[in-house]
Design a protein around this motif. Structure first.
Motif, PDB file in Angstrom:
ATOM      1  N   MET A   1      78.109   0.577  43.521  1.00 14.98           N
ATOM      2  CA  MET A   1      77.580   0.796  45.142  1.00 14.98           C
ATOM      3  C   MET A   1      78.654   0.934  45.978  1.00 14.98           C
ATOM      4  O   MET A   1      78.829   1.905  46.876  1.00 14.98           O
ATOM      5  N   SER A   2      79.680   0.206  46.173  1.00 10.51           N
ATOM      6  CA  SER A   2      80.950   0.252  47.060  1.00 10.51           C
ATOM      7  C   SER A   2      81.466   1.217  46.873  1.00 10.51           C
ATOM      8  O   SER A   2      82.406   1.749  48.027  1.00 10.51           O
ATOM      9  N   GLN A   3      81.786   2.295  45.827  1.00  9.91           N
ATOM     10  CA  GLN A   3      82.500   3.326  45.927  1.00  9.91           C
ATOM     11  C   GLN A   3      81.762   4.378  46.459  1.00  9.91           C
ATOM     12  O   GLN A   3      82.325   5.353  46.689  1.00  9.91           O
ATOM     13  N   ARG A   4      80.422   4.319  46.763  1.00  8.74           N
ATOM     14  CA  ARG A   4      79.507   5.432  47.376  1.00  8.74           C
ATOM     15  C   ARG A   4      79.293   5.153  48.635  1.00  8.74           C
ATOM     16  O   ARG A   4      78.872   5.971  49.660  1.00  8.74           O
ATOM     17  N   ARG A   5      79.124   3.887  48.871  1.00 13.75           N
ATOM     18  CA  ARG A   5      78.750   3.163  50.337  1.00 13.75           C
ATOM     19  C   ARG A   5      79.667   2.196  51.076  1.00 13.75           C
ATOM     20  O   ARG A   5      80.280   1.762  50.116  1.00 13.75           O
ATOM     21  N   GLU A   6      79.544   2.169  52.166  1.00  6.39           N
ATOM     22  CA  GLU A   6      80.524   1.110  52.984  1.00  6.39           C
ATOM     23  C   GLU A   6      79.730  -0.145  53.108  1.00  6.39           C
ATOM     24  O   GLU A   6      78.657   0.053  53.666  1.00  6.39           O
ATOM     25  N   ILE A   7      80.268  -1.038  52.622  1.00  2.00           N
ATOM     26  CA  ILE A   7      79.130  -2.427  52.523  1.00  2.00           C
ATOM     27  C   ILE A   7      80.104  -3.259  53.155  1.00  2.00           C
ATOM     28  O   ILE A   7      81.029  -3.738  53.028  1.00  2.00           O
ATOM     29  N   LEU A   8      79.412  -3.988  54.194  1.00  4.37           N
ATOM     30  CA  LEU A   8      79.785  -4.972  55.025  1.00  4.37           C
ATOM     31  C   LEU A   8      79.133  -6.104  54.943  1.00  4.37           C
ATOM     32  O   LEU A   8      77.431  -6.074  55.250  1.00  4.37           O
ATOM     33  N   ILE A   9      79.303  -7.402  54.582  1.00  2.18           N
ATOM     34  CA  ILE A   9      78.564  -8.423  54.667  1.00  2.18           C
ATOM     35  C   ILE A   9      78.793  -9.370  55.601  1.00  2.18           C
ATOM     36  O   ILE A   9      80.129  -9.855  55.670  1.00  2.18           O
ATOM     37  N   ALA A  10      77.931  -9.748  56.347  1.00  4.63           N
ATOM     38  CA  ALA A  10      78.284 -10.718  57.686  1.00  4.63           C
ATOM     39  C   ALA A  10      77.390 -12.015  57.512  1.00  4.63           C
ATOM     40  O   ALA A  10      76.213 -11.715  57.292  1.00  4.63           O
ATOM     41  N   ASP A  11      77.990 -13.019  57.615  1.00  5.36           N
ATOM     42  CA  ASP A  11      77.093 -14.444  57.901  1.00  5.36           C
ATOM     43  C   ASP A  11      76.792 -14.450  59.284  1.00  5.36           C
ATOM     44  O   ASP A  11      77.807 -15.029  59.943  1.00  5.36           O
ATOM     45  N   ALA A  12      75.663 -14.166  59.884  1.00  7.65           N
ATOM     46  CA  ALA A  12      75.299 -14.174  61.016  1.00  7.65           C
ATOM     47  C   ALA A  12      74.998 -15.534  61.589  1.00  7.65           C
ATOM     48  O   ALA A  12      74.780 -15.663  62.928  1.00  7.65           O
ATOM     49  N   GLY A  13      74.837 -16.566  60.915  1.00  8.84           N
ATOM     50  CA  GLY A  13      74.485 -17.753  61.290  1.00  8.84           C
ATOM     51  C   GLY A  13      72.893 -17.794  61.662  1.00  8.84           C
ATOM     52  O   GLY A  13      72.162 -16.863  61.373  1.00  8.84           O
ATOM     53  N   ASN A  14      72.529 -18.777  62.456  1.00  4.09           N
ATOM     54  CA  ASN A  14      70.979 -18.946  63.006  1.00  4.09           C
ATOM     55  C   ASN A  14      71.110 -19.161  64.428  1.00  4.09           C
ATOM     56  O   ASN A  14      69.959 -19.472  64.757  1.00  4.09           O
ATOM     57  N   ASN A  15      72.022 -18.733  65.152  1.00  6.10           N
ATOM     58  CA  ASN A  15      71.804 -18.940  66.425  1.00  6.10           C
ATOM     59  C   ASN A  15      71.493 -17.529  67.107  1.00  6.10           C
ATOM     60  O   ASN A  15      72.310 -16.679  67.364  1.00  6.10           O
ATOM     61  N   ARG A  16      70.102 -17.677  67.479  1.00  2.31           N
ATOM     62  CA  ARG A  16      69.469 -16.442  67.898  1.00  2.31           C
ATOM     63  C   ARG A  16      70.111 -15.960  69.364  1.00  2.31           C
ATOM     64  O   ARG A  16      69.691 -14.859  69.972  1.00  2.31           O
ATOM     65  N   LEU A  17      70.776 -16.762  70.186  1.00  2.00           N
ATOM     66  CA  LEU A  17      71.306 -16.768  71.496  1.00  2.00           C
ATOM     67  C   LEU A  17      72.555 -15.890  71.317  1.00  2.00           C
ATOM     68  O   LEU A  17      72.865 -15.268  72.428  1.00  2.00           O
ATOM     69  N   ALA A  18      73.340 -16.012  70.084  1.00  2.00           N
ATOM     70  CA  ALA A  18      74.467 -15.458  70.218  1.00  2.00           C
ATOM     71  C   ALA A  18      74.636 -13.736  70.168  1.00  2.00           C
ATOM     72  O   ALA A  18      73.922 -13.206  69.355  1.00  2.00           O
ATOM     73  N   GLY A  19      75.498 -13.277  70.902  1.00  2.00           N
ATOM     74  CA  GLY A  19      75.478 -11.794  70.802  1.00  2.00           C
ATOM     75  C   GLY A  19      75.966 -11.168  69.618  1.00  2.00           C
ATOM     76  O   GLY A  19      75.529 -10.115  69.106  1.00  2.00           O
ATOM     77  N   SER A  20      76.772 -11.780  68.662  1.00  2.00           N
ATOM     78  CA  SER A  20      77.098 -11.526  67.518  1.00  2.00           C
ATOM     79  C   SER A  20      75.900 -11.382  66.310  1.00  2.00           C
ATOM     80  O   SER A  20      75.801 -10.591  65.533  1.00  2.00           O
ATOM     81  N   TRP A  21      75.127 -12.416  66.746  1.00  3.94           N
ATOM     82  CA  TRP A  21      73.894 -12.350  65.820  1.00  3.94           C
ATOM     83  C   TRP A  21      72.915 -11.398  66.128  1.00  3.94           C
ATOM     84  O   TRP A  21      72.391 -10.322  65.410  1.00  3.94           O
ATOM     85  N   HIS A  22      72.734 -10.986  67.380  1.00  4.73           N
ATOM     86  CA  HIS A  22      72.001  -9.892  67.638  1.00  4.73           C
ATOM     87  C   HIS A  22      72.594  -8.438  67.330  1.00  4.73           C
ATOM     88  O   HIS A  22      71.924  -7.739  66.548  1.00  4.73           O
ATOM     89  N   ARG A  23      73.905  -8.324  67.494  1.00  4.16           N
ATOM     90  CA  ARG A  23      74.651  -7.117  67.143  1.00  4.16           C
ATOM     91  C   ARG A  23      74.351  -7.049  65.396  1.00  4.16           C
ATOM     92  O   ARG A  23      73.925  -5.783  64.692  1.00  4.16           O
ATOM     93  N   ALA A  24      74.587  -8.086  64.732  1.00  2.00           N
ATOM     94  CA  ALA A  24      74.543  -7.915  63.378  1.00  2.00           C
ATOM     95  C   ALA A  24      73.049  -7.649  62.838  1.00  2.00           C
ATOM     96  O   ALA A  24      73.054  -6.897  61.788  1.00  2.00           O
TER      97      ALA A  24
END
Length: 138
Positions: A1-24
């Motif tokens: 799959m990674s040969q045909r698609r760009e795959i990014l895995i992010a552990d966004a945690g569980n802080n719903r107030l964090a900007g990074s969580w919202h973006r992810a």
């Protein structure tokens, strides 16, 4: 799959107030939500998904996979109620990940040392993720 698609895995945690969580979470093709079989954890995950659907949109629920995890301190009687609540909320899929001693050990994970049930669950899990990624690219 990674040969045909760009795959990014992010552990966004569980802080719903964090900007990074919202973006992810708002840009994810697939959102994985691990949930131990405890009433408090299932209720918190359910609230988080409903909040996410309200802010990002209900289409996010179709891209969500809840991973029910077995472990010490679980309350198996919670499972049916929790799974029904997630599916009623519009979650795409609920899969089960059995307890795997190798994961809990902190040791290097060698696929050949995983228990058969874990390997089977990971295969179902990976297939579900790939299906959602493929449909997101359409």
């Amino acid at each position: 799959m990674s040969q045909r698609r760009e795959i990014l895995i992010a552990d966004a945690g569980n802080n719903r107030l964090a900007g990074s969580w919202h973006r992810a979470t708002s840009h994810a093709d697939v959102l994985l939500v691990p949930v131990p079989l405890r009433r408090d954890a299932a209720a918190a995950a359910h609230r988080m998904l409903l909040d996410l659907a309200a802010t990002v949109g209900p289409a996010m629920m179709a891209r969500a996979i809840v991973v029910i995890t077995d472990g010490p301190g679980d309350a198996p009687m919670v499972e049916i109620e929790a799974v029904d609540a997630f599916l009623d909320a519009g979650v795409h899929s609920v899969v089960r990940m059995p307890f795997e001693p190798l994961f809990a050990s902190g040791e290097r994970i060698s696929p050949s040392k995983l228990r058969r049930g874990t390997t089977e669950a990971l295969t179902v899990f990976a297939s579900t993720v790939i299906d959602l990624i493929a449909h997101a690219a359409d």
